[in-house]
Design a protein around this motif. Structure first.
Motif, PDB file in Angstrom:
ATOM      1  N   LEU A  41      -6.353   4.394  -2.445  1.00  0.00           N
ATOM      2  CA  LEU A  41      -6.295   3.217  -1.573  1.00  0.00           C
ATOM      3  C   LEU A  41      -6.960   2.020  -2.254  1.00  0.00           C
ATOM      4  O   LEU A  41      -6.444   0.899  -2.225  1.00  0.00           O
ATOM      5  CB  LEU A  41      -6.977   3.527  -0.236  1.00  0.00           C
ATOM      6  CG  LEU A  41      -7.069   2.382   0.771  1.00  0.00           C
ATOM      7  CD1 LEU A  41      -5.689   1.970   1.267  1.00  0.00           C
ATOM      8  CD2 LEU A  41      -7.962   2.770   1.961  1.00  0.00           C
TER       9      LEU A  41
ATOM     10  N   TYR B 239      -2.806  -5.588  -5.454  1.00  0.00           N
ATOM     11  CA  TYR B 239      -2.027  -6.509  -4.611  1.00  0.00           C
ATOM     12  C   TYR B 239      -2.193  -7.921  -5.169  1.00  0.00           C
ATOM     13  O   TYR B 239      -3.321  -8.410  -5.341  1.00  0.00           O
ATOM     14  CB  TYR B 239      -2.558  -6.434  -3.178  1.00  0.00           C
ATOM     15  CG  TYR B 239      -1.765  -7.181  -2.139  1.00  0.00           C
ATOM     16  CD1 TYR B 239      -0.397  -6.969  -1.976  1.00  0.00           C
ATOM     17  CD2 TYR B 239      -2.398  -8.089  -1.281  1.00  0.00           C
ATOM     18  CE1 TYR B 239       0.320  -7.639  -0.997  1.00  0.00           C
ATOM     19  CE2 TYR B 239      -1.696  -8.754  -0.292  1.00  0.00           C
ATOM     20  CZ  TYR B 239      -0.337  -8.532  -0.150  1.00  0.00           C
ATOM     21  OH  TYR B 239       0.353  -9.198   0.832  1.00  0.00           O
TER      22      TYR B 239
ATOM     23  N   LEU C 207       0.836  -1.212   0.000  1.00  0.00           N
ATOM     24  CA  LEU C 207       0.000   0.000   0.000  1.00  0.00           C
ATOM     25  C   LEU C 207       0.869   1.260   0.000  1.00  0.00           C
ATOM     26  O   LEU C 207       0.579   2.228  -0.711  1.00  0.00           O
ATOM     27  CB  LEU C 207      -0.934   0.012   1.222  1.00  0.00           C
ATOM     28  CG  LEU C 207      -1.969  -1.111   1.318  1.00  0.00           C
ATOM     29  CD1 LEU C 207      -2.804  -0.955   2.592  1.00  0.00           C
ATOM     30  CD2 LEU C 207      -2.880  -1.144   0.094  1.00  0.00           C
TER      31      LEU C 207
ATOM     32  N   SER D  19       2.373   1.797  -3.440  1.00  0.00           N
ATOM     33  CA  SER D  19       1.350   2.189  -4.400  1.00  0.00           C
ATOM     34  C   SER D  19       0.840   3.611  -4.135  1.00  0.00           C
ATOM     35  O   SER D  19       0.696   4.414  -5.056  1.00  0.00           O
ATOM     36  CB  SER D  19       0.199   1.175  -4.355  1.00  0.00           C
ATOM     37  OG  SER D  19      -0.821   1.552  -5.235  1.00  0.00           O
TER      38      SER D  19
ATOM     39  N   ALA E 284      -4.678   0.729  -4.829  1.00  0.00           N
ATOM     40  CA  ALA E 284      -3.535   0.069  -4.179  1.00  0.00           C
ATOM     41  C   ALA E 284      -3.923  -1.347  -3.739  1.00  0.00           C
ATOM     42  O   ALA E 284      -3.190  -2.306  -3.984  1.00  0.00           O
ATOM     43  CB  ALA E 284      -3.073   0.889  -2.977  1.00  0.00           C
ATOM     44  N   ILE E 285      -5.086  -1.477  -3.121  1.00  0.00           N
ATOM     45  CA  ILE E 285      -5.508  -2.803  -2.637  1.00  0.00           C
ATOM     46  C   ILE E 285      -5.712  -3.742  -3.822  1.00  0.00           C
ATOM     47  O   ILE E 285      -5.254  -4.889  -3.820  1.00  0.00           O
ATOM     48  CB  ILE E 285      -6.809  -2.699  -1.802  1.00  0.00           C
ATOM     49  CG1 ILE E 285      -6.585  -1.855  -0.541  1.00  0.00           C
ATOM     50  CG2 ILE E 285      -7.317  -4.084  -1.423  1.00  0.00           C
ATOM     51  CD1 ILE E 285      -7.873  -1.413   0.161  1.00  0.00           C
TER      52      ILE E 285
END
Lengths: 280, 118
Positions: A170, A177, A104, A107, A173-174
């Motif tokens: 966010l 993953y 996170l 990113s 970013a998640i």
């Protein structure tokens, strides 16, 4: 790839932790508040997220005015709960997920959100009360946690628009993953309350209900408020709603409201609860 | 240049904790932040004068602490989150603090909150 299964928002008042510690959930004062949670717990039991990203504001436990980041994220193996000054019994540490934390961080910074990185972080009621409300019925916490902390102590606070954009970053970013994990995003705090000044005790039911409604269908409109607007309409602590906006920004799929609850008063606060599903 | 800096002049009974307040209140807030730790709360109770001197409170801050007056603490730069830790030393919660600031009894203050839900 990681999947954001939904978002939850709840108020995080210290008195809630005290009520839980004293087993007062079914007292007439507390019942209308705690009765909002079983549908959320049922959803969590069914969907079984692996990780909770918990967006909250510190109230002077981990951060003081000497160093006050606007946004900060945890990158610790675990997060300790400590005495906030009232001598309450502290809760066991909350397990972290350092691999996802660093993903996170990479990113978000690459996305121009230069967040403060914390390899140690003590968490106060802003973080712990929602965890108790959502998973307090479990012997062992079934999720790993990552705290994302927002400054709501020292003005200038980040604007609602900035927070909504942080939520979007966010979310990206998640979802980038590579591990197969299910993530729930928890936004805490609010709704209207004012602790300080001659206007202490100010609560605005009409505004809170509007926010509870619009955050589902039209968060962009709410993101256009200024912090000054939020203080005026929702009290000096009303700007905690920016944490709900970060949560909402992170939900980029088809968002559907599964459950909500609202009750006045819990302590000095209009207490809100919201469960949103984020379908692909 | 308009910075959009929040200004609480048009919000009655409200002081935003901005840079000006923070500069003014640093010593007071620093002392109240120290009350996170039980040993510091005990030290304050043992010798209040010495503890306030250690954190270099100015005369206004010292007087506000002496009088246990939250509005005076805010006027002297106090931030409510840190002040809540000071109130905690005496077992007072946010409703006690709210009642004091609004000149109500705690029961009246609680009734006002309930009325907001009607």
């Amino acid at each position: 790839m990681a999947k954001i299964i939904g978002g939850i928002s709840t108020s995080h008042i210290p008195a809630i932790g005290i009520a839980i510690a004293n087993g007062m959930q079914q007292d007439p004062y507390w019942k209308p508040f705690f009765d909002g949670f079983p549908p959320v717990r049922k959803w969590l039991d069914e969907t079984r997220p692996d990780i909770a990203i918990v967006i909250y504001n510190d109230h002077g436990l981990n951060f003081f005015l000497n160093k006050m980041p606007t946004f900060a994220i945890g990158a610790a193996a675990e997060y300790r709960n400590e005495d906030e000054g009232w001598g309450l019994k502290t809760l066991p540490p909350f397990p972290g997920d350092q691999q996802l934390s660093w993903h996170l961080i990479e990113s978000l910074v690459n996305d121009e959100f230069d967040i403060a990185i914390c390899q140690e972080m003590a968490v106060d009621h802003g973080f712990t009360v929602p965890m108790q409300l959502l998973w307090g019925d479990k012997e062992k916490l079934p999720v790993r946690t990552i705290p994302l902390e927002v400054n709501t102590v020292q003005h200038p606070l980040p604007t609602p628009a900035r927070c909504y954009k942080l939520g979007k970053a966010l979310g990206r970013a998640i979802e980038s993953y590579p591990e197969n994990v299910k993530v729930v995003v928890v936004g805490t705090g609010g709704l209207s309350h004012q602790l300080d000044g001659q206007r202490a005790g100010f609560i605005n039911k009409e505004f809170d209900l509007m926010c509870l409604d619009k955050i589902v269908s039209d968060p962009e409109t709410l993101a256009r408020y200024t912090i000054h607007d939020l203080v005026l309409k929702a009290g000096t602590q009303g700007p905690e709603f920016i944490q709900w906006l970060i949560m909402r920004g992170a939900l980029t799929g088809k968002v559907r409201k599964l459950h909500s609850n609202y009750h006045i008063p819990i302590s000095n606060t209009g207490a809100g609860l919201l469960l949103l599903e984020n379908a692909a | 240049m308009a910075t959009g800096r929040p200004n609480s002049d048009d919000i009655p009974g409200t002081t935003l904790f901005d840079g000006r307040q923070s500069l003014k209140g640093y010593a007071l807030n620093h002392m109240c932040y120290s009350f996170n730790k039980a040993e510091n709360r005990a030290e304050f109770l043992r010798d209040e004068d010495a503890y306030c001197a250690k954190f270099r409170l100015n005369a206004k801050q010292r007087e506000a602490i002496r009088k246990r007056n939250v509005l005076d603490m805010i006027a002297a730069g106090g931030n409510i989150y840190y002040l809540a830790k000071f109130a905690g030393i005496f077992g007072l919660g946010v409703q006690d603090v709210g009642a004091q600031q609004t000149g109500m009894t705690v029961e009246e203050f609680k009734a006002k909150l309930v009325a907001a839900g009607k």
